[in-house]
Write a protein that holds these residues in place. Structure first.
Motif, mmCIF file in Angstrom:
data_model
loop_
_atom_site.group_PDB
_atom_site.id
_atom_site.type_symbol
_atom_site.label_atom_id
_atom_site.label_comp_id
_atom_site.label_asym_id
_atom_site.label_seq_id
_atom_site.Cartn_x
_atom_site.Cartn_y
_atom_site.Cartn_z
ATOM 1 N N GLY A 30 0.617 -1.061 -0.111
ATOM 2 C CA GLY A 30 0.018 -0.100 -0.040
ATOM 3 C C GLY A 30 0.927 1.367 -0.068
ATOM 4 O O GLY A 30 1.913 1.403 -0.469
ATOM 5 N N PRO A 31 0.326 2.425 0.552
ATOM 6 C CA PRO A 31 1.006 3.682 0.725
ATOM 7 C C PRO A 31 2.494 3.558 1.285
ATOM 8 O O PRO A 31 3.262 4.167 1.050
ATOM 9 N N LYS A 32 2.509 2.752 2.113
ATOM 10 C CA LYS A 32 3.706 2.219 2.855
ATOM 11 C C LYS A 32 4.922 2.199 1.921
ATOM 12 O O LYS A 32 6.129 2.370 2.256
ATOM 13 N N TYR A 33 4.471 1.321 0.796
ATOM 14 C CA TYR A 33 5.735 1.390 -0.107
ATOM 15 C C TYR A 33 5.689 2.195 -1.107
ATOM 16 O O TYR A 33 6.829 2.612 -1.683
ATOM 17 N N THR A 34 4.775 2.742 -1.705
ATOM 18 C CA THR A 34 4.644 3.726 -2.623
ATOM 19 C C THR A 34 5.219 5.099 -2.126
ATOM 20 O O THR A 34 5.749 5.838 -3.101
ATOM 21 N N GLN A 35 5.274 5.087 -0.980
ATOM 22 C CA GLN A 35 5.719 6.640 -0.601
ATOM 23 C C GLN A 35 7.160 6.602 -0.575
ATOM 24 O O GLN A 35 8.093 7.768 -0.456
ATOM 25 N N ASN A 36 7.778 5.305 -0.772
ATOM 26 C CA ASN A 36 9.177 5.125 -0.551
ATOM 27 C C ASN A 36 9.801 5.146 -2.146
ATOM 28 O O ASN A 36 11.094 5.099 -2.373
ATOM 29 N N ASN A 37 9.015 5.547 -3.115
ATOM 30 C CA ASN A 37 9.358 5.738 -4.383
ATOM 31 C C ASN A 37 10.123 7.094 -4.392
ATOM 32 O O ASN A 37 10.187 8.024 -3.664
ATOM 33 N N PHE A 38 11.193 7.090 -5.450
ATOM 34 C CA PHE A 38 12.090 8.232 -5.760
ATOM 35 C C PHE A 38 11.461 9.296 -6.828
ATOM 36 O O PHE A 38 10.601 8.883 -7.605
ATOM 37 N N ILE A 39 11.719 10.674 -6.258
ATOM 38 C CA ILE A 39 11.387 11.680 -7.367
ATOM 39 C C ILE A 39 12.885 12.469 -7.542
ATOM 40 O O ILE A 39 13.359 12.722 -6.791
ATOM 41 N N THR A 40 12.698 13.062 -8.893
ATOM 42 C CA THR A 40 13.818 14.158 -9.232
ATOM 43 C C THR A 40 13.558 15.355 -8.446
ATOM 44 O O THR A 40 12.317 15.826 -8.154
ATOM 45 N N GLY A 41 14.555 16.203 -8.417
ATOM 46 C CA GLY A 41 14.484 17.574 -7.849
ATOM 47 C C GLY A 41 13.542 18.173 -8.779
ATOM 48 O O GLY A 41 12.796 19.244 -8.219
ATOM 49 N N VAL A 42 13.573 18.217 -10.076
ATOM 50 C CA VAL A 42 12.695 19.273 -11.085
ATOM 51 C C VAL A 42 11.215 18.898 -10.682
ATOM 52 O O VAL A 42 10.294 19.540 -10.716
ATOM 53 N N ARG A 43 10.919 17.468 -10.547
ATOM 54 C CA ARG A 43 9.452 17.100 -10.203
ATOM 55 C C ARG A 43 9.113 17.566 -8.940
ATOM 56 O O ARG A 43 7.991 17.992 -8.636
ATOM 57 N N ALA A 44 9.977 17.522 -8.073
ATOM 58 C CA ALA A 44 9.674 17.927 -6.484
ATOM 59 C C ALA A 44 9.301 19.465 -6.572
ATOM 60 O O ALA A 44 8.490 19.813 -5.931
ATOM 61 N N ILE A 45 10.044 20.208 -7.229
ATOM 62 C CA ILE A 45 9.944 21.545 -7.271
ATOM 63 C C ILE A 45 8.626 21.974 -8.136
ATOM 64 O O ILE A 45 7.823 22.819 -7.311
ATOM 65 N N ASN A 46 8.234 21.235 -9.234
ATOM 66 C CA ASN A 46 7.240 21.674 -9.794
ATOM 67 C C ASN A 46 5.828 21.118 -9.310
ATOM 68 O O ASN A 46 4.788 21.760 -9.279
ATOM 69 N N GLU A 47 5.781 20.082 -8.848
ATOM 70 C CA GLU A 47 4.817 19.447 -8.290
ATOM 71 C C GLU A 47 4.207 19.767 -6.771
ATOM 72 O O GLU A 47 2.933 19.470 -6.421
ATOM 73 N N PHE A 48 5.173 20.134 -6.189
ATOM 74 C CA PHE A 48 5.134 20.328 -4.707
ATOM 75 C C PHE A 48 5.120 21.736 -4.342
ATOM 76 O O PHE A 48 5.105 22.228 -3.087
ATOM 77 N N CYS A 49 5.453 22.700 -5.375
ATOM 78 C CA CYS A 49 5.726 23.981 -5.233
ATOM 79 C C CYS A 49 6.755 24.390 -4.190
ATOM 80 O O CYS A 49 6.657 25.147 -3.099
ATOM 81 N N LEU A 50 8.188 23.690 -4.323
ATOM 82 C CA LEU A 50 9.176 23.876 -3.430
ATOM 83 C C LEU A 50 10.083 24.551 -4.004
ATOM 84 O O LEU A 50 10.306 24.811 -5.248
ATOM 85 N N LYS A 51 11.206 25.203 -3.242
ATOM 86 C CA LYS A 51 12.167 25.911 -3.817
ATOM 87 C C LYS A 51 13.513 24.746 -3.704
ATOM 88 O O LYS A 51 13.347 24.092 -3.061
ATOM 89 N N SER A 52 14.519 25.170 -4.617
ATOM 90 C CA SER A 52 15.807 24.315 -4.434
ATOM 91 C C SER A 52 16.370 24.404 -3.116
ATOM 92 O O SER A 52 17.068 23.282 -2.597
ATOM 93 N N SER A 53 16.225 25.464 -2.398
ATOM 94 C CA SER A 53 16.858 25.602 -0.980
ATOM 95 C C SER A 53 16.049 24.836 -0.107
ATOM 96 O O SER A 53 16.593 24.118 1.058
ATOM 97 N N ASP A 54 14.870 24.412 0.033
ATOM 98 C CA ASP A 54 13.950 23.402 0.527
ATOM 99 C C ASP A 54 14.444 22.032 0.339
ATOM 100 O O ASP A 54 14.360 21.110 1.413
ATOM 101 N N LEU A 55 15.152 21.723 -0.919
ATOM 102 C CA LEU A 55 15.463 20.162 -0.989
ATOM 103 C C LEU A 55 16.665 20.106 -0.483
ATOM 104 O O LEU A 55 17.103 18.885 -0.172
ATOM 105 N N GLU A 56 17.608 20.922 -0.261
ATOM 106 C CA GLU A 56 18.856 20.818 0.396
ATOM 107 C C GLU A 56 18.751 19.988 1.762
ATOM 108 O O GLU A 56 19.689 19.622 2.172
ATOM 109 N N GLN A 57 17.647 20.122 2.495
ATOM 110 C CA GLN A 57 17.637 19.597 3.803
ATOM 111 C C GLN A 57 17.355 18.211 3.830
ATOM 112 O O GLN A 57 17.179 17.715 4.893
ATOM 113 N N LEU A 58 16.736 17.639 2.648
ATOM 114 C CA LEU A 58 16.338 16.337 2.487
ATOM 115 C C LEU A 58 17.399 15.453 2.320
ATOM 116 O O LEU A 58 18.629 15.607 1.971
ATOM 117 N N ARG A 59 17.096 14.194 2.496
ATOM 118 C CA ARG A 59 17.942 13.159 2.232
ATOM 119 C C ARG A 59 18.219 12.971 0.651
ATOM 120 O O ARG A 59 17.380 13.039 -0.098
#
Length: 522
Positions: free
Chosen positions: A88-117
């Motif tokens: 279920g969601p426990k596994y699909t949430q462990n999927n990977f996502i690129t930085g460009v998609r993260a910024i576009n789909e979740f309205c984040l900045k590049s500085s926000d991604l620097e704090q993530l794994r």
């Protein structure tokens, strides 16, 4: 005298007429196992025991007095323990996502991604060996931290979508204003790639042919108006159709080098074949059709012709100019055939360079047409019979019909998807079959897409042992042995297998990338 035989379980009692006598062998134990499917991994173990002679002697009286009761065999149920997974969601949430998609789909900045794994993964693109991705669960948590709630994130997405639509509308208006400015003041933009393509290769051949055939068309129409010759009219129509078709080829060449877009992700390389196909149809309808029509009308209603001196002069000039264009096309095709390692005749017959092929065939037909027209006009001037001139028009029309049929056939074959040469397919197949990681290949297909592009496809059966050894060669065996010794529970075993199983799959992907690069070089 024996009367009857009674079988009790596995013990046989042979009873005479008045005195029972028990006959048994040594003590025997019989075991049998019946395996039945009940759920997953269930087994039924049936055990049957044959009593010994002493046991039978002690209990024989009770057994004969007691009613005959069928005893059920002993059953031992053994059930394998298999853990059922719910993905279920426990596994699909462990999927990977690129930085460009993260910024576009979740309205984040590049500085926000620097704090993530950050996780380095094998890149699917050939120009980079690895790239950075993020866990989707981390990105979702960060977006909630930044925006506060899913509703606020949805509102921000809506606002950005509206801003993007407004930006595109402004861009369209600006492009329209820029076009109007260019139309009014002229285009001062530097020479583009589309323009430079007409100064070399097939583009250069097409431009030379357009200029020469345009001049020939103009002078041939003047000669036809002056003489009224049907053969000269056919030649004028021939040059006009050649000029129009070569203009169409120029459009196809300029379109074929355009950069792929989302609507056409594989580009426009087939536009050369499409333009050549339309050109063949145009030659048939415009050139051959009008020539036949004018020749038939000349046979039905022959008209006397004026002096043919100017016609001969124009035909001589056309012969020289068409011959020069034909020489340019032949040299270009020979150069391309040598680059492909193919004979000149085979290169032309397979229409590997459609634009130059059209020029070659059109100019060959033009030279032959000039010879046919001059011969028939000469016969007419000698004999005074205008029928020879009409026959010349029919001959030119027939020649154009043959050329157009060849162009239509070869370009249709190219558009349908033609295989590359068998020798090249064999070389690519041998490259895969000789690789240690490949056990077998099936269903090999190699299609020529034009412009030097080939699409190669094969079903590959990989040798899992070689792929696994390739992975193990990069591992520390002492550390792996220590990990194995620490495995005590099924959960720890599962964690160990998942870790190395995922790494082996990545190794298989790396093997596929390596083979693709070697195939492209080959």
């Amino acid at each position: 005298e024996w009367l009857h035989l009674v079988t009790l379980g596995s013990l046989s009692n042979m009873v005479p007429c008045s005195h029972p006598y028990i006959c048994t062998l040594n003590q025997v134990k019989s075991y049998s196992t019946d395996v039945q499917k009940e759920g997953q991994g269930s087994q039924i173990l049936r055990v049957e025991k044959v009593p010994s002679f002493d046991e039978t002697a002690e209990n024989i009286g009770a057994e004969l007095k007691a009613p005959l009761i069928k005893q059920e065999p002993l059953q031992v149920r053994v059930k394998a323990v298999l853990k059922k997974r719910e993905y279920g969601p426990k596994y699909t949430q462990n999927n990977f996502i690129t930085g460009v998609r993260a910024i576009n789909e979740f309205c984040l900045k590049s500085s926000d991604l620097e704090q993530l794994r950050k996780i380095r993964r094998r890149s699917p693109h050939e120009d980079t060996e690895s790239f950075t991705v993020y866990l989707r669960s981390d990105v979702e948590a960060k977006s909630l931290e930044v925006w506060g709630s899913p509703e606020a994130l949805a509102r921000e997405k809506k606002l950005r979508k509206e801003a993007e639509i407004e930006y595109r509308e402004r861009l369209f208006r600006n492009q329209k204003i820029l076009r109007e400015y260019r139309d009014f003041l002229g285009n001062t933009k530097p020479r583009s790639r589309t323009t430079s393509i007409f100064f070399k290769g097939p583009g250069k051949v097409v431009m030379v042919a357009i200029c020469i055939n345009g001049l020939n068309c103009f002078f041939k129409f003047l000669a036809w108006i002056y003489t009224g010759s049907a053969s000269m009219f056919s030649e004028a129509i021939h040059s006009l159709s050649d000029t129009c078709n070569q203009g169409l080829l120029a459009v196809g060449i300029s379109k074929s080098i355009q950069t792929p877009d989302p609507t056409h992700p594989y580009g426009f390389s087939n536009m050369r074949y499409i333009a050549s196909l339309i050109s063949g149809v145009g030659i048939f309808m415009m050139g051959a059709g009008l020539s036949w029509y004018h020749g038939i009308m000349g046979l039905l209603n022959p008209q006397p012709m004026e002096s043919l001196l100017w016609a001969y002069c124009i035909l001589a000039g056309s012969l020289v100019s068409e011959g020069a264009t034909l020489l340019v096309a032949v040299n270009e095709l020979r150069r391309s055939a040598r680059a492909k390692g193919m004979p000149f005749y085979k290169y032309v017959m397979e229409s590997r360079d459609p634009s130059t092929n059209v020029i070659l065939l059109e100019d060959t037909a033009a030279v032959l047409g000039v010879i046919i027209a001059a011969t028939c006009m000469g016969l007419t001037s000698i004999t005074g019979n205008p029928l020879y001139d009409s026959l010349g028009s029919l001959g030119v029309g027939t020649l154009l019909g043959i050329v157009s049929a060849f162009l239509i056939y070869t370009n249709t074959e190219a558009l349908l998807g033609r295989s590359i040469q068998p020798e090249q397919v064999q070389r690519l197949t041998e490259l895969l079959e000789n690789d240690p990681s490949v056990r077998a290949i099936h269903d090999v297909k190699a299609t020529d897409l034009g412009l030097g592009k080939v699409r190669f496809k094969a079903e590959v059966d990989f040798d899992g042992r070689v792929v696994t050894r390739s992975y193990l060669e990069k591992q520390d065996f002492d550390q792996m042995l220590q990990e194995i010794q620490e495995v005590k529970t099924p959960e720890e075993l599962e964690t160990f297998m998942l870790k190395h199983g995922e790494n082996i799959i990545d190794t298989l992907g790396a093997e596929v990338d390596r083979l693709e690069k070697e195939l492209k070089v080959r």
